[in-house]
Enzyme design. Structure first.
Site, PDB file in Angstrom:
ATOM      1  N   LYS A   1       0.467  -1.149   0.127  1.00 18.93           N
ATOM      2  CA  LYS A   1      -0.228   0.103  -0.010  1.00 18.93           C
ATOM      3  C   LYS A   1       1.088   1.136   0.133  1.00 18.93           C
ATOM      4  O   LYS A   1       1.907   1.598   0.454  1.00 18.93           O
ATOM      5  CB  LYS A   1      -1.217   0.337   1.633  1.00 18.93           C
ATOM      6  CG  LYS A   1      -1.879   1.129   0.871  1.00 18.93           C
ATOM      7  CD  LYS A   1      -2.645   0.801   2.623  1.00 18.93           C
ATOM      8  CE  LYS A   1      -4.079   2.004   2.385  1.00 18.93           C
ATOM      9  NZ  LYS A   1      -4.526   2.556   3.393  1.00 18.93           N
TER      10      LYS A   1
ATOM     11  N   SER B   1      -9.012   3.097   2.039  1.00 21.06           N
ATOM     12  CA  SER B   1      -7.914   3.860   1.916  1.00 21.06           C
ATOM     13  C   SER B   1      -7.117   2.500   1.365  1.00 21.06           C
ATOM     14  O   SER B   1      -5.995   2.912   0.194  1.00 21.06           O
ATOM     15  CB  SER B   1      -7.119   4.270   2.330  1.00 21.06           C
ATOM     16  OG  SER B   1      -6.689   4.087   3.828  1.00 21.06           O
TER      17      SER B   1
ATOM     18  N   SER C   1     -10.556   1.440   6.884  1.00 24.81           N
ATOM     19  CA  SER C   1      -9.367   1.031   5.444  1.00 24.81           C
ATOM     20  C   SER C   1      -9.165  -0.279   4.878  1.00 24.81           C
ATOM     21  O   SER C   1      -8.917  -0.531   4.053  1.00 24.81           O
ATOM     22  CB  SER C   1      -7.844   2.232   6.052  1.00 24.81           C
ATOM     23  OG  SER C   1      -8.918   3.234   5.420  1.00 24.81           O
TER      24      SER C   1
END
Length: 470
Positions: free
Chosen positions: A76, A151, A175
């Site tokens: 990520k 996210s 997220s």
């Protein structure tokens, strides 16, 4: 079955027994990314193909480091990976490659992972819709006109599309749960302290976020958590390392699950979401678990009051250097400026009041877990929305008064750092995927993994319902 359809643990076994090579797996991964990433835009900052194949060849020739040896991973884009830029989806971040790995990334590398690039994220990880001015928008694999969530939206979409077999994510306000729900995969927010963060910011006041694993099945989730987890002597409040994979198979007959629904009507839900979660609860009943409705244990408004400001306080501390610089402040997205200014405006007495609400909720939750092994809420309040939106502005006619209010259902877990797994629960009448939050007592990550594994064996939504992407 293609190589990229297999689970990470299956691939690990094939690599260990030399039935496939890391080079073969890397080539299959690159081919899959070439075939589908142009549609969903989940993997960003992809490394040079020749360099990645060389890294795979090195893995083939090297002694085996751990179960991730030779497994391609994309991290990520909120964490540093040596050799790759860390954009955080923001134009204010430097574009040169990071020189060192973050702690969690270093643990993955030490276990043999081969890093291929990054997965997309909203700017600074703010908001549950993955779009930014650096890399663009990540689209939902099940409907390319819709959001993939966030996210960790890039990670979830990459998993669903079989571009990676396992992924990392991070979770402050859903997220690891919202994008997992919208992409028909598993995402686990571990107990706070289970996976240490970077020891480079304030480490004592009001922690709200954590890194965790994402996968298409709970066994991969458990195996990745074993690598990510474990205390860091430089940081307080760490939980000890545990083994999960060898204990994940369990008979869940008699375990008690509490169903919180829409928190007594406090959380607006789009039509079909509650019904989908209730169908998943019936799977647990078929497996012998006891499912009971639970009344709201605390006012949702109190939780939101505490969460709104304590999250802003944490974000203000994290992002304030960018706010203090007029050049970078002008380039921050409005949501980031709002978080910083809200956090900066808090006084000491107000912070104490908000923290007392948080403490009260922790005590009430602990009492609930004297009766229940786990509690359940939907993972989202809305279905994946059109990708061109910034966010939903209302649910069922009820206005959302902040950029993130439409994700309020994740707050009970986030506020007090409880472990939580998003369970894929199927698809609505609109053909879009949904999920349920299965959460438990702080420290009981294993219990949730056991419940998740039993549920997965009865359903396997990710395995049976792969997206069609080309």
């Amino acid at each position: 079955m293609e190589l990229t359809d297999k689970s990470a643990l299956e691939l690990s076994s094939l690599l260990e027994t030399r039935q496939i090579s890391a080079v073969e797996l890397m080539q299959a991964t690159l081919d899959r990314i070439a075939a589908v990433n142009g549609t969903v835009n989940a993997v960003v900052s992809l490394g040079d193909a020749d360099d990645l194949l060389t890294a795979a060849r090195v893995a083939d020739d090297a002694p085996r480091k751990g179960w991730l040896h030779g497994i391609p991973m994309a991290i990520k884009d909120m964490a540093n990976v040596a050799g790759f830029p860390t954009s955080m989806g923001s134009p204010v971040m430097p574009t040169e490659p990071a020189k060192t790995d973050d702690l969690m990334v270093g643990r993955l590398r030490a276990a043999g992972a081969v890093f291929i690039g990054k997965t997309n994220t909203p700017e600074m990880g703010l908001g549950s819709h993955t779009f930014n001015s650096v890399h663009g928008t990540t689209l939902n694999p099940y409907d390319h006109s819709r959001s993939a969530g966030g996210s960790s939206g890039g990670a979830a979409a990459a998993l669903a599309c079989r571009m990676v077999s396992v992924a990392d994510g991070s979770d402050v306000m859903g997220s690891l749960r919202n994008p997992a729900a919208w992409n028909n995969v598993y995402g686990m927010r571990p107990s706070w302290g289970r996976v240490p963060s970077e020891p480079k910011t304030e480490m004592f006041l009001h922690p709200v976020g954590t890194s965790g694993p994402m996968a298409r099945d709970p066994r991969d989730l458990a195996a990745l958590l074993e690598v990510q987890a474990g205390p860091d002597p430089r940081q307080p409040f760490g939980l000890p390392a545990e083994s999960y994979l060898d204990r994940i198979a369990a008979n869940i007959k008699g375990r008690r699950i509490g169903w919180l629904g829409d928190w007594g009507g406090a959380y607006q839900m789009e039509p079909g979401i509650l019904e989908l979660t209730e169908a998943a609860l019936r799977v647990f009943e078929d497996l012998g678990a006891i499912v009971e409705p639970v009344a709201p244990p605390i006012e949702a408004a109190q939780l939101w009051d505490s969460w709104l400001c304590l999250r802003a306080l944490a974000n203000a501390g994290r992002l304030d250097p960018l706010y203090q610089n007029p050049t970078t402040r002008a380039r921050l997205k409005p949501d980031a400026v709002w978080e910083i200014e809200t956090g900066r405006a808090l006084g000491a007495i107000e912070i104490q009041r908000l923290s007392l609400i948080r403490s009260d909720w922790y005590l009430r939750a602990a009492a609930l877990f004297d009766t229940y092994d786990a509690l359940v809420l939907p993972s989202t309040q809305v279905w994946p929305f059109p990708a061109e939106w910034e966010r939903p502005h209302e649910i069922n006619g009820t206005p959302m008064d902040t950029y993130h209010r439409w994700m309020e259902v994740v707050v009970p877990v986030s506020l007090i750092g409880l472990p939580c797994v998003n369970l894929p629960v199927g698809f609505g009448a609109n053909g879009l995927p949904g999920g349920a939050q299965l959460f438990g007592r702080h420290g009981d990550d294993l219990g949730l993994l056991q419940l998740s594994q039993a549920y997965h064996q009865a359903t396997d939504w990710p395995g049976k319902h792969a997206p069609v992407v080309s």
